[in-house]
Design an enzyme around this catalytic site. Structure first.
Site, short mmCIF file in Angstrom:
data_model
loop_
_atom_site.label_atom_id
_atom_site.label_comp_id
_atom_site.label_asym_id
_atom_site.label_seq_id
_atom_site.Cartn_x
_atom_site.Cartn_y
_atom_site.Cartn_z
N HIS A 51 -3.89 5.82 9.43
CA HIS A 51 -3.82 4.36 9.62
C HIS A 51 -4.80 3.91 10.68
CE1 HIS A 51 -0.04 4.69 7.28
NE2 HIS A 51 -0.61 3.63 6.75
N CYS A 364 -4.18 0.08 -4.86
CA CYS A 364 -4.81 -0.12 -3.56
C CYS A 364 -4.88 1.27 -2.93
CB CYS A 364 -4.07 -1.14 -2.71
SG CYS A 364 -2.33 -0.79 -2.50
C1 PEP Z 1 -1.26 3.73 0.45
O1 PEP Z 1 -0.39 4.52 0.85
O2 PEP Z 1 -2.12 4.03 -0.40
C2 PEP Z 1 -1.31 2.36 0.98
C3 PEP Z 1 -2.11 1.46 0.46
O3 PEP Z 1 -0.55 2.08 2.08
P1 PEP Z 1 -0.93 2.52 3.56
O4 PEP Z 1 -2.32 3.07 3.54
O5 PEP Z 1 -0.80 1.31 4.41
O6 PEP Z 1 0.10 3.55 3.84
#
Ligand code: PEP
Ligand code: MG
Length: 439
Positions: A51, A364
């Protein structure tokens, strides 16, 4: 660090111009504290899927991970060049390296011009298939880029980032004002708000951290929202108010069992009833979707699709959990590849289920952010993908140069092979080389 965060005015130290932060590792909340004052970040540990890396990308700060021994070798005040694209740093570079860097920056400026020239052109493949390109956001700072980016909307608004940048819990009125600003900035384009995804490495500075042995597998995201509904209730109310008279799209992170969707939908229905009772204007349409990030959902696809209005695949977590490898662990960073048969087969199953159930499907996660992996997900059937704003140009350039029917056929055949002669990565590299697809 105190100087960087503006808390060190009386330390006597001076902030260098164009500061680059060098550290062993960093969390997303800390990084948000430093904000845009940083010109680059170099970490000894870390991983591109973490993150912190996502926040760095949102802030457009070049980040390099796995820079072995950098904290011992770099001294305060050293010059350092950070090449986020290639993942390399040059400590105390000599003149030839500086000159090569200048050339590279000039080439990038050319590429930016090319991307700008296709910004208003459709994201349409050579064989006339349209791909919806959305952007990921979560900071107000991302949003000015929506207008100029050519994105079809915000496919993922990570609401937790707004909670991470503060030192106390935001009030409902602040949240609804913020969400309304996001919808205003989108000017009617599609925006999908993801409910709070805290826990794991996204720890709120004002919440007592839980002492969990495996935070990524722990009490996080929708699990926390269901067990401590106060926070989600506030968020749902703020969203309903912000979207009065407009379309509201909400998606849920880390759904593991479909019954969790039912629980949140019941909460949402209660909030809608309350708003109605008080005579508040409601959104004209409310769509509830689920992320697919936990592999259990791969075996509840039909049940899931019947319960939600849309699906959004989060490839970052889905890959982490399918491959049992922590997305932030630098020792595993290059061991497994999402461009591999097991993972792409799983993504293909989701496409088939969405078709069967006639459900809108989005993806995503960082797989959509690189032209090559974006092409792979298009080839297994995804037609709407969401990525960081900086990826829209390169991905659109790739989309406009590819014959999707051709690569989809090759991909499907390759995924069906049991004793393949080539890896998926090799097949795709051969294809894009031969066809001159920019990846
Ligand atoms: C994912 O897990 O692909 C996602 C889009 O959420 P994050 O990256 O915020 O965990
Ligand atoms: Mg996730």
């Amino acid at each position: 660090l105190r100087i960087l965060t503006g808390q060190g005015l009386n330390t006597g130290a001076e902030m260098p111009s164009d500061p680059v932060l060098i550290a062993r590792n960093i969390g997303p909340a800390e990084l948000l504290d430093y904000g845009r004052s940083l010109k680059g970040i170099v970490l000894e540990e870390g991983s591109v899927g973490s993150h912190a890396a996502i926040v760095a990308r949102a802030l457009a700060i070049p980040l390099v991970v796995h820079a072995t021994r950098i904290t011992t070798e770099a001294l305060n005040g050293d010059h350092i060049m950070v090449d986020g694209d290639q993942g390399v740093t040059h400590l105390r570079p000599d003149d030839s390296v500086v000159a090569a860097f200048r050339d590279k920056i000039a080439m990038q400026a050319d590429a930016q011009e090319r991307y700008a020239s296709i910004r208003d052109k459709p994201a349409e493949t050579r064989d006339a298939q349209t791909i919806n390109l959305h952007m990921n956001a979560g900071l107000m700072a991302d949003l000015p880029s929506l207008d100029g980016s050519g994105a079809d909307g915000v496919g993922l608004f990570r609401t937790e980032l707004q909670f991470l940048v503060r030192n106390q819990m935001p009030r409902r009125s602040e949240l609804s004002a913020l969400y309304a600003r996001v919808l205003d900035a989108a000017q009617g384009k599609r925006v999908v708000f993801r409910t709070l995804d805290i826990g794991s490495d996204k720890v709120l500075p004002y919440m007592k951290p839980n002492d969990e042995p495996n935070p990524a597998l722990g009490w996080r995201a929708v699990r926390l929202s269901i067990d401590r509904p106060g926070l989600l209730r506030v968020q749902l109310r703020a969203l309903l108010k912000a979207a009065a008279g407009r379309t509201l799209r909400i998606k849920l992170p880390m759904i593991t069992m479909v019954s969790e969707v039912d629980e949140v939908r019941a909460m949402l229905d209660r909030e809608i009833a309350t708003q109605t009772r008080f005579g508040h204007e409601l959104p004209k349409e409310i769509l509830l979707g689920s992320m697919i990030e936990v592999p259990t959902l791969l075996f509840q696809l039909d049940e899931l699709m019947q319960r939600v209005d849309f699906i959004s695949v989060g490839t970052n977590d889905l890959f982490q959990f399918m491959s049992a490898s922590d997305r932030g662990n630098s020792f595993l960073a290059n061991r497994y590849n999402p461009l591999s048969r097991p993972f792409l087969r799983a993504l293909r199953e989701i496409v088939r289920a969405a078709e069967r159930n006639d459900k809108p499907l989005y993806l995503c996660g960082e797989m959509a952010s690189e032209p090559l992996s974006a092409l792979a997900v298009m080839a297994v059937g995804y037609r709407a993908i969401s990525m960081p704003p900086g990826s829209l140009g390169p991905v659109k350039e790739m989309v406009r140069s590819v014959n999707l029917t051709e690569i989809s056929t090759m991909m499907n055949d390759a995924l069906d092979e049991v004793n393949p002669a080539q890896t998926i990565l090799e097949m795709m590299m051969d294809y894009t080389d031969q066809r001159g697809v920019p990846v």
